[in-house]
Every structure is written in C-alpha cells, then in structure tokens.
Scaffold this motif. Structure first.
Motif, PDB file in Angstrom:
ATOM      1  N   GLY A 111     -13.659 -62.642  60.676  1.00  0.00           N
ATOM      2  CA  GLY A 111     -12.274 -62.594  61.112  1.00  0.00           C
ATOM      3  C   GLY A 111     -11.724 -61.199  61.339  1.00  0.00           C
ATOM      4  N   LYS A 112     -12.542 -60.174  61.120  1.00  0.00           N
ATOM      5  CA  LYS A 112     -12.112 -58.794  61.347  1.00  0.00           C
ATOM      6  C   LYS A 112     -12.878 -58.231  62.540  1.00  0.00           C
ATOM      7  N   PHE A 113     -12.361 -57.134  63.101  1.00  0.00           N
ATOM      8  CA  PHE A 113     -12.927 -56.610  64.333  1.00  0.00           C
ATOM      9  C   PHE A 113     -13.312 -55.143  64.201  1.00  0.00           C
ATOM     10  N   GLU A 114     -14.429 -54.793  64.869  1.00  0.00           N
ATOM     11  CA  GLU A 114     -14.862 -53.401  64.942  1.00  0.00           C
ATOM     12  C   GLU A 114     -14.487 -52.775  66.279  1.00  0.00           C
ATOM     13  N   VAL A 144     -11.727 -61.541  75.231  1.00  0.00           N
ATOM     14  CA  VAL A 144     -11.220 -62.756  74.608  1.00  0.00           C
ATOM     15  C   VAL A 144     -11.188 -63.853  75.665  1.00  0.00           C
ATOM     16  N   ALA A 145     -11.460 -65.081  75.237  1.00  0.00           N
ATOM     17  CA  ALA A 145     -11.400 -66.242  76.125  1.00  0.00           C
ATOM     18  C   ALA A 145     -10.949 -67.442  75.303  1.00  0.00           C
ATOM     19  N   VAL A 146     -10.259 -68.370  75.962  1.00  0.00           N
ATOM     20  CA  VAL A 146      -9.768 -69.569  75.287  1.00  0.00           C
ATOM     21  C   VAL A 146     -10.513 -70.771  75.834  1.00  0.00           C
ATOM     22  N   GLY A 147     -11.073 -71.581  74.930  1.00  0.00           N
ATOM     23  CA  GLY A 147     -11.849 -72.744  75.318  1.00  0.00           C
ATOM     24  C   GLY A 147     -10.989 -73.959  75.610  1.00  0.00           C
ATOM     25  N   VAL A 172     -13.791 -64.449  70.680  1.00  0.00           N
ATOM     26  CA  VAL A 172     -13.620 -63.006  70.818  1.00  0.00           C
ATOM     27  C   VAL A 172     -14.994 -62.340  70.842  1.00  0.00           C
ATOM     28  N   ALA A 173     -15.237 -61.551  71.888  1.00  0.00           N
ATOM     29  CA  ALA A 173     -16.454 -60.739  71.960  1.00  0.00           C
ATOM     30  C   ALA A 173     -16.121 -59.395  71.322  1.00  0.00           C
ATOM     31  N   ASP A 174     -16.741 -59.134  70.203  1.00  0.00           N
ATOM     32  CA  ASP A 174     -16.579 -57.882  69.481  1.00  0.00           C
ATOM     33  C   ASP A 174     -17.925 -57.169  69.561  1.00  0.00           C
ATOM     34  N   ALA A 175     -17.931 -55.875  69.379  1.00  0.00           N
ATOM     35  CA  ALA A 175     -19.207 -55.164  69.421  1.00  0.00           C
ATOM     36  C   ALA A 175     -20.198 -55.741  68.426  1.00  0.00           C
ATOM     37  N   ARG A 176     -19.712 -56.253  67.313  1.00  0.00           N
ATOM     38  CA  ARG A 176     -20.569 -56.733  66.233  1.00  0.00           C
ATOM     39  C   ARG A 176     -20.979 -58.195  66.386  1.00  0.00           C
ATOM     40  N   ALA A 177     -20.108 -59.046  66.934  1.00  0.00           N
ATOM     41  CA  ALA A 177     -20.377 -60.493  66.942  1.00  0.00           C
ATOM     42  C   ALA A 177     -19.463 -61.191  67.939  1.00  0.00           C
ATOM     43  N   ILE A 178     -19.756 -62.473  68.181  1.00  0.00           N
ATOM     44  CA  ILE A 178     -18.786 -63.348  68.836  1.00  0.00           C
ATOM     45  C   ILE A 178     -18.158 -64.161  67.724  1.00  0.00           C
ATOM     46  N   GLN A 179     -16.832 -64.148  67.671  1.00  0.00           N
ATOM     47  CA  GLN A 179     -16.129 -64.893  66.637  1.00  0.00           C
ATOM     48  C   GLN A 179     -15.296 -65.991  67.278  1.00  0.00           C
ATOM     49  N   MET A 180     -15.201 -67.114  66.576  1.00  0.00           N
ATOM     50  CA  MET A 180     -14.432 -68.258  67.049  1.00  0.00           C
ATOM     51  C   MET A 180     -13.278 -68.495  66.075  1.00  0.00           C
ATOM     52  N   PHE A 181     -12.080 -68.705  66.626  1.00  0.00           N
ATOM     53  CA  PHE A 181     -10.874 -68.953  65.847  1.00  0.00           C
ATOM     54  C   PHE A 181     -10.200 -70.214  66.358  1.00  0.00           C
ATOM     55  N   ASP A 182      -9.377 -70.847  65.507  1.00  0.00           N
ATOM     56  CA  ASP A 182      -8.570 -71.950  66.015  1.00  0.00           C
ATOM     57  C   ASP A 182      -7.381 -71.362  66.773  1.00  0.00           C
ATOM     58  N   LYS A 183      -6.555 -72.208  67.372  1.00  0.00           N
ATOM     59  CA  LYS A 183      -5.465 -71.713  68.222  1.00  0.00           C
ATOM     60  C   LYS A 183      -4.407 -70.931  67.457  1.00  0.00           C
ATOM     61  N   ALA A 193      -6.944 -68.820  62.833  1.00  0.00           N
ATOM     62  CA  ALA A 193      -7.767 -68.970  61.625  1.00  0.00           C
ATOM     63  C   ALA A 193      -9.245 -68.894  62.012  1.00  0.00           C
ATOM     64  N   PHE A 194     -10.003 -68.086  61.274  1.00  0.00           N
ATOM     65  CA  PHE A 194     -11.424 -67.895  61.538  1.00  0.00           C
ATOM     66  C   PHE A 194     -12.176 -69.207  61.339  1.00  0.00           C
ATOM     67  N   ILE A 195     -13.096 -69.519  62.280  1.00  0.00           N
ATOM     68  CA  ILE A 195     -13.942 -70.716  62.174  1.00  0.00           C
ATOM     69  C   ILE A 195     -15.391 -70.312  61.921  1.00  0.00           C
TER      70      ILE A 195
END
Length: 180
Positions: free
Chosen positions: A42-45, A50-53, A60-71, A74-76
């Motif tokens: 849930g944190k970013f480097e 960003v894209a909404v499904g 969210v495409a971050d240098a470290r990972a792709i993270q998925m959140f609810d609308k 909240a981190f999923i």
C-alpha cells in the motif's frame, strides 16, 4: 478515469499518493487521496501509472510492484516484477474494457547503462499472469474499441489488435490470447 462513476485518478509521485477528483467543470474537486512513501504493502516508491478496472479496482504501476486497491483506496494485493526485482521495474499500465491488465516492465540486462529490454505483461483483473511479449515501449493505452496503442522509444506509436485461440478443438471454445 473510472468508467462507472467518472472519477479521475491521478498519480502524485512527489507526495507518493493517488488522488481522486470529481470532474465538475472548470476545476476538479478532490474526493480522496491515499498512499505514502515506503516499500511495504500500500506504499509507493516511484509511481509510474494508474488505471481503473471494470470493477472499480485501482491498479498502480510503481517502480517496485503493481498494486491493486479497492475504489476507496484500501490495499488488496500486489505482484512483484516477474524477473529479478533488483534489476527491473514497472512503468506503465492500462486496462482493457474486459478487465485485462497490461503492464510494461523494464529489465536491465547489465551489459551497459542503456542495456534494457521491455516486457509487456498481461494479467487478469485479479493480477493472475496470462501472457507476455517483448516490445520496446514507454507507454501503453487501450481504446474503448479494444485497440492497443504502444508508445515506442523511437517516438512512434504502434497499434495492435488482440487475437484469440481456443485450448482444444473438440470442446466449447475457451478464449486465450494467441498474440497481441
């Protein structure tokens, strides 16, 4: 842009946040923001995109990972780079109208300062791996009609259509990606 409610999602890399705005004419009203600097869930480097499904989930495409959140933010879950995370990062992301997530990832080959290759990964809406292909690009977008637009490093745009195949000829066809 969230296709369901029209909210606009923006990356704020300076503050390591995702900000969500209501498009209400000449100015946008911020509805919510989330995120902070760090390398935990849930944190970013270094936010790259960003894209909404289709379900309203935010990717969210971050240098470290792709993270998925609810609308609501909240981190999923997250996925790390497919190859060695020390030598690669995600840098662009787009979602098709049927929920496939397309993400670009640089991979440093280590021979000199400019020795990179780019992989485009395709995931389902739960971030399960589907396919990958090699393409030198720096951005990706998908039209409402499904055409894929790839911004290339040589200042050109390449367009692609998706193609499907079935897994077996004798059963009910199940779509699978043959080529992009």
């Amino acid at each position: 842009i969230n296709r369901q409610n029209g909210l606009v999602h923006v990356t704020d890399n300076a503050n390591k946040q995702i900000k969500v705005f209501l498009d209400n004419g000449a100015t946008g009203t911020m509805v919510r923001a989330w995120g902070e600097a760090g390398s935990m869930f849930g944190k970013f480097e270094d936010i790259r995109g960003v894209a909404v499904g289709v379900e309203g989930r935010v990717y969210v495409a971050d240098a470290r990972a792709i993270q998925m959140f609810d609308k609501e933010g909240a981190f999923i879950k997250e996925i790390l780079p497919v190859v060695n995370p020390a030598y690669c990062d995600f840098y662009c992301i787009a979602i098709s109208k049927d929920g496939l997530v397309f993400a670009g990832q640089d991979y440093y080959l280590g021979r000199n300062d400019y020795d990179y290759t780019t992989q485009v990964y395709i995931f389902d809406q739960d971030l399960a791996f589907w396919a990958q292909f090699t393409m030198c690009l720096n951005s990706i977008g998908i039209s409402p009609g499904g055409k894929i637009f790839l911004g290339r490093y040589n200042n050109s745009i390449q367009t692609m259509n998706r193609a499907f195949r079935t897994t077996q000829e004798t059963v009910i066809p199940i779509p699978g990606i043959l080529a992009v």
